[in-house]
Design a protein around this motif. Structure first.
Motif, mmCIF file in Angstrom:
data_model
loop_
_atom_site.group_PDB
_atom_site.id
_atom_site.type_symbol
_atom_site.label_atom_id
_atom_site.label_comp_id
_atom_site.label_asym_id
_atom_site.label_seq_id
_atom_site.Cartn_x
_atom_site.Cartn_y
_atom_site.Cartn_z
ATOM 1 N N ASN A 1 11.115 -2.158 2.061
ATOM 2 C CA ASN A 1 12.140 -2.101 1.110
ATOM 3 C C ASN A 1 11.757 -2.692 -0.302
ATOM 4 O O ASN A 1 12.081 -3.856 -0.437
ATOM 5 N N PRO A 2 11.411 -1.800 -1.250
ATOM 6 C CA PRO A 2 10.719 -2.482 -2.242
ATOM 7 C C PRO A 2 11.760 -3.099 -3.230
ATOM 8 O O PRO A 2 12.712 -2.598 -3.478
ATOM 9 N N ILE A 3 11.316 -4.025 -4.147
ATOM 10 C CA ILE A 3 11.925 -4.670 -5.377
ATOM 11 C C ILE A 3 10.931 -4.614 -6.415
ATOM 12 O O ILE A 3 9.635 -5.203 -5.984
ATOM 13 N N LYS A 4 11.374 -4.416 -7.487
ATOM 14 C CA LYS A 4 10.126 -4.662 -8.461
ATOM 15 C C LYS A 4 10.085 -5.987 -8.934
ATOM 16 O O LYS A 4 10.979 -6.759 -8.835
ATOM 17 N N LEU A 5 8.836 -6.174 -9.260
ATOM 18 C CA LEU A 5 8.373 -7.874 -9.653
ATOM 19 C C LEU A 5 7.344 -7.626 -10.947
ATOM 20 O O LEU A 5 6.643 -7.044 -10.866
#
Length: 205
Positions: free
Chosen positions: A77-81
């Motif tokens: 469940n990707p989130i940008k960092l």
């Protein structure tokens, strides 16, 4: 027996559906022959009707795969960092073991850059307590096989859903602990944003 599958009204595709408790179903789900043999040896043979907890079967496959499965990093469940103090446009090639307990399996190449993806489950705005080992604002974690990062802020949409996390990284922590003696206990997976590939995850619960 084939016709009886129709009674499931399309909920399963056949006797080899990964959700079916059949040998062919277990095979498609990733169970190895050795794990099924190990499970059989654990539960033994009895003349008395009894129930066996499925966690014993799951333990058998974990133990078997742990010794042989090559490792990889994935983000479901990707989130940008965004790592604000890392050079823009640079992609760094790093080396990681294919298996952490088996050096004979060799190494694999992973990538690191200013923009990466982590799993949404690995970030929270405020850590609930000192034992929390994932990323939070003003808290440090190690990105597996690479650097220590510290979260500073984040962006959210109009619904309050976090869209981007902003961090800084410690360039002196590749493969080693911080030189000032501070302890960083949490370790999380990540993938580099431009080198990452799409994947399908089949999760059965």
């Amino acid at each position: 027996f084939t016709n009886s599958i129709s009674s499931f009204d399309g909920l399963v595709s056949g006797w080899n559906d990964p959700r079916m408790p059949t040998i062919s179903g277990l095979k498609r789900r990733g169970y190895t022959p050795q794990s099924i043999i190990d499970f059989s040896e654990r539960v033994g043979v009895s003349k008395v009707n009894s129930l066996t907890d499925i966690s014993i079967l799951e333990s058998s496959i974990r133990d078997d795969l742990n010794t042989s499965a090559p490792r990889a990093m994935a983000v479901i469940n990707p989130i940008k960092l965004v790592i604000e103090n890392y050079p823009e446009g640079k992609i760094e090639s790093l080396s990681a073991p294919i298996h952490p307990q088996n050096e004979e399996m060799g190494t694999r190449e992973i990538f690191f850059s200013r923009e990466i993806y982590i799993d949404k489950e690995d970030f929270i705005e405020v850590a609930p307590n000192n034992k929390y080992k994932r990323l939070a604002i003003n808290k440090e974690v190690r990105l597996r096989n690479s650097y220590v990062i510290k979260a500073s802020s984040f962006d959210a949409d109009k619904n309050g859903e976090i869209t981007t996390i902003y961090c800084t990284y410690d360039p002196d922590t590749l493969g080693k602990n911080p030189t000032d003696g501070r302890k960083v206990k949490g370790v999380i997976h990540y993938v580099e944003s431009r080198k990452a590939i799409s994947a399908e995850f089949k999760i059965y619960d």
